[in-house]
Design an enzyme around this catalytic site. Structure first.
Site, PDB file in Angstrom:
ATOM      1  N   ARG A  69       0.609  -1.118   0.141  1.00  0.00           N
ATOM      2  CA  ARG A  69      -0.019  -0.008  -0.074  1.00  0.00           C
ATOM      3  C   ARG A  69       0.951   1.299   0.050  1.00  0.00           C
ATOM      4  NH1 ARG A  69      -2.041   0.749   5.028  1.00  0.00           N
ATOM      5  NH2 ARG A  69      -1.141   2.943   4.867  1.00  0.00           N
ATOM      6  N   TYR A 122     -15.566  15.315 -16.796  1.00  0.00           N
ATOM      7  CA  TYR A 122     -16.192  14.029 -16.602  1.00  0.00           C
ATOM      8  C   TYR A 122     -17.129  14.262 -15.370  1.00  0.00           C
ATOM      9  CZ  TYR A 122     -16.233   9.179 -14.658  1.00  0.00           C
ATOM     10  OH  TYR A 122     -16.310   8.061 -14.428  1.00  0.00           O
ATOM     11  N   ASP A 196      -6.599  17.974 -16.053  1.00  0.00           N
ATOM     12  CA  ASP A 196      -7.069  16.762 -16.420  1.00  0.00           C
ATOM     13  C   ASP A 196      -6.751  16.482 -17.807  1.00  0.00           C
ATOM     14  OD1 ASP A 196      -8.110  14.247 -17.357  1.00  0.00           O
ATOM     15  OD2 ASP A 196      -9.706  14.432 -15.926  1.00  0.00           O
ATOM     16  N   LYS A 221      -7.575   5.118 -19.343  1.00  0.00           N
ATOM     17  CA  LYS A 221      -7.912   5.366 -20.646  1.00  0.00           C
ATOM     18  C   LYS A 221      -6.719   5.295 -21.744  1.00  0.00           C
ATOM     19  CE  LYS A 221     -11.722   6.711 -18.664  1.00  0.00           C
ATOM     20  NZ  LYS A 221     -12.618   5.643 -18.311  1.00  0.00           N
TER      21      LYS A 221
HETATM   22  C1  LIG Z   1     -11.505  12.894 -18.345  1.00  0.00           C
HETATM   23  C2  LIG Z   1     -11.700  11.848 -17.241  1.00  0.00           C
HETATM   24  N1  LIG Z   1     -11.154  12.069 -16.142  1.00  0.00           N
HETATM   25  C3  LIG Z   1     -11.090  11.255 -15.174  1.00  0.00           C
HETATM   26  C4  LIG Z   1     -12.109  10.069 -15.040  1.00  0.00           C
HETATM   27  C5  LIG Z   1     -12.130   9.132 -14.156  1.00  0.00           C
HETATM   28  O1  LIG Z   1     -11.093   8.028 -14.283  1.00  0.00           O
HETATM   29  P1  LIG Z   1     -11.507   6.602 -13.736  1.00  0.00           P
HETATM   30  O2  LIG Z   1     -12.774   6.144 -14.330  1.00  0.00           O
HETATM   31  O3  LIG Z   1     -10.233   5.969 -13.978  1.00  0.00           O
HETATM   32  O4  LIG Z   1     -11.684   6.582 -12.374  1.00  0.00           O
HETATM   33  C6  LIG Z   1     -12.718   9.854 -16.179  1.00  0.00           C
HETATM   34  C7  LIG Z   1     -13.512   8.569 -16.599  1.00  0.00           C
HETATM   35  O5  LIG Z   1     -14.056   8.345 -17.629  1.00  0.00           O
HETATM   36  C8  LIG Z   1     -12.531  10.492 -17.579  1.00  0.00           C
HETATM   37  O6  LIG Z   1     -13.021  10.539 -18.715  1.00  0.00           O
END
Ligand SMILES: Cc1ncc(COP(=O)(O)O)c(C=O)c1O
Length: 407
Positions: A69, A122, A196, A221
């Site tokens: 961890r 998101y 992001d 992704k």
């Molecule tokens: C732009 C973006 N940021 C953050 C996230 C969150 O990521 P996770 O699903 O790996 O927790 C996503 C998920 O689709 C996303 O598209």
């Protein structure tokens, strides 16, 4: 290490972070599927803890590991490769994108702080910004890509701005936010700029070179790229990443050894995948833009000079990426007919993998985002989000065209 830092990310993403001589000559990093590590002596255990929790500049990889961890040998290769890609001093990886975002917010925000965040983000991020974060006494406010510096200053007013959080391009609409405006605002208030960078990946956008303090990802992704792992990542200055690692120890947002291993492996092919996916997406966007059942297409390759979004694109992106959103004439039932008719493109909500996936953001996003807000950010019942994969572009176009014929 100094030489490695000067090499191109393409080299570093294959070579960095693994020394075969320290792993029985194994060319690839072995997977250390263990929860804990044995100390040779009590004195050694004491020293490892001092290093992990103290302010030593030595790393676990140089000294030894304690407990998975806290850190494990399978995180280092992915972290150093990603830092090289993002031109950052360091990087840390997490259980998921949301794990990375939550760790960033908990580390750098305190009750009474003010956060400006871009909208759309998101859905999970929007929900966190409006929900749990405010329950902990942080004041949050969204802004749009059309807001000027003066508008943003008015929003800040007397608040204590601690973070400007920008998702660009935004999920699901591909809307771009101007990082120059965000950087200047954060700079004036001594706040952190967090970006992001999931949609474009460091292949097409490097937020830190443009003044961001932290560039974060849903590594589920493009970084993972094969739809076979869930992870998050944050890149930035060494001090900030050290603080994030400490929060990661505390709250347990540390990824498993096998996740770290998969991510390190995936970064070796990041450019190849993203470039080919982008070429496919560009062809698909052009096809959709000329189709009479499609009323609107958003892909960064279609931006035209004179559009303020094109100005931003030219300044901060090196390529258009592989996410395409488009609106089908009609609404939900037409979209559902289209989605159910596709044979090659799969219906699923994630993105960035080798296979093409389509989703319907109006119905397939957190129910906490109200309908009026969805419409205001360009998410309508007729909108489809397409993550373009590595299949042959002609086959994909045939599949999309055939499905559009059924609408
Ligand atoms: C732009 C973006 N940021 C953050 C996230 C969150 O990521 P996770 O699903 O790996 O927790 C996503 C998920 O689709 C996303 O598209």
């Amino acid at each position: 290490m100094a030489d490695e830092k000067r090499r191109q990310p393409d080299t570093n993403s294959v070579a960095l972070g693994h020394d075969a001589r320290r792993h029985l000559g194994s060319l690839k990093p072995p997977i250390y599927e263990t929860s804990t590590f044995v100390f040779a002596t009590a004195e050694e255990g004491k020293r490892f803890f001092e290093i992990a929790y103290g302010d030593s500049t030595e790393t676990s990889d140089e000294v030894g590991y304690i407990y998975s961890r806290l850190d494990s040998p399978n995180l280092g290769p992915a972290e150093s490769r990603l830092a090289a890609w993002e031109e950052a001093e360091d990087a840390a990886i997490f259980t998921s994108g949301m794990g990375a975002i939550t760790t960033v917010l908990l580390t750098f925000l305190r009750p009474g702080d003010f956060v400006l965040y871009s909208l759309p983000t998101y859905g999970g991020t929007t929900t966190l910004m409006n929900g749990l974060l405010t329950d902990f006494g942080v004041i949050t406010q969204s802004f749009r890509s059309t807001d000027t510096s003066a508008d943003l200053e008015t929003m800040v007013g007397e608040h204590r701005l601690a973070m400007v959080y920008v998702e660009t391009p935004a999920n699901p609409t591909n809307e771009l936010f101007d990082l120059e405006i965000a950087r200047d605002l954060a700079g004036r208030h001594d706040a952190r700029l967090v970006v992001d960078n999931t949609f474009l990946s460091p292949v097409w956008q490097k937020p830190i070179a443009q003044g961001a303090d932290l560039s974060l990802h849903s590594a589920t992704k493009y970084l993972g790229g094969h739809s076979d792992l869930t992870a998050g990542a944050v890149c930035g200055g060494s001090d900030d990443i050290a603080r994030l690692r400490h929060t990661r120890y505390e709250i347990g947002t540390t990824p498993s050894p096998s996740t770290g291993w998969l991510l390190g492996r995936s970064l070796e092919t990041l450019r190849l995948r993203v470039e080919q996916q982008t070429r496919n997406a560009t062809q698909i966007a052009a096809f959709l833009a000329g189709h009479d059942k499609v009323s609107r297409v958003s892909h960064l390759s279609l931006l035209q000079p004179g559009d303020p979004q094109h100005e931003i694109y030219k300044r901060q992106c090196e390529g258009p990426g592989a996410m395409v959103t488009f609106e089908i004439e009609g609404g939900e039932s037409e979209c559902f007919r289209f989605l159910d008719a596709m044979e090659l493109v799969r219906l699923a909500t994630s993105l960035g993998g080798t296979e093409s996936l389509a989703s319907h953001p109006w119905t397939m996003s957190p129910p906490t985002v109200p309908a009026a807000e969805k419409r205001s950010i360009g998410v309508t019942p007729g909108l489809i989000r397409l993550s373009v994969g590595l299949e042959d572009a002609g086959d994909l176009i045939a599949d999309l065209g055939g499905a559009l014929d059924t609408v």
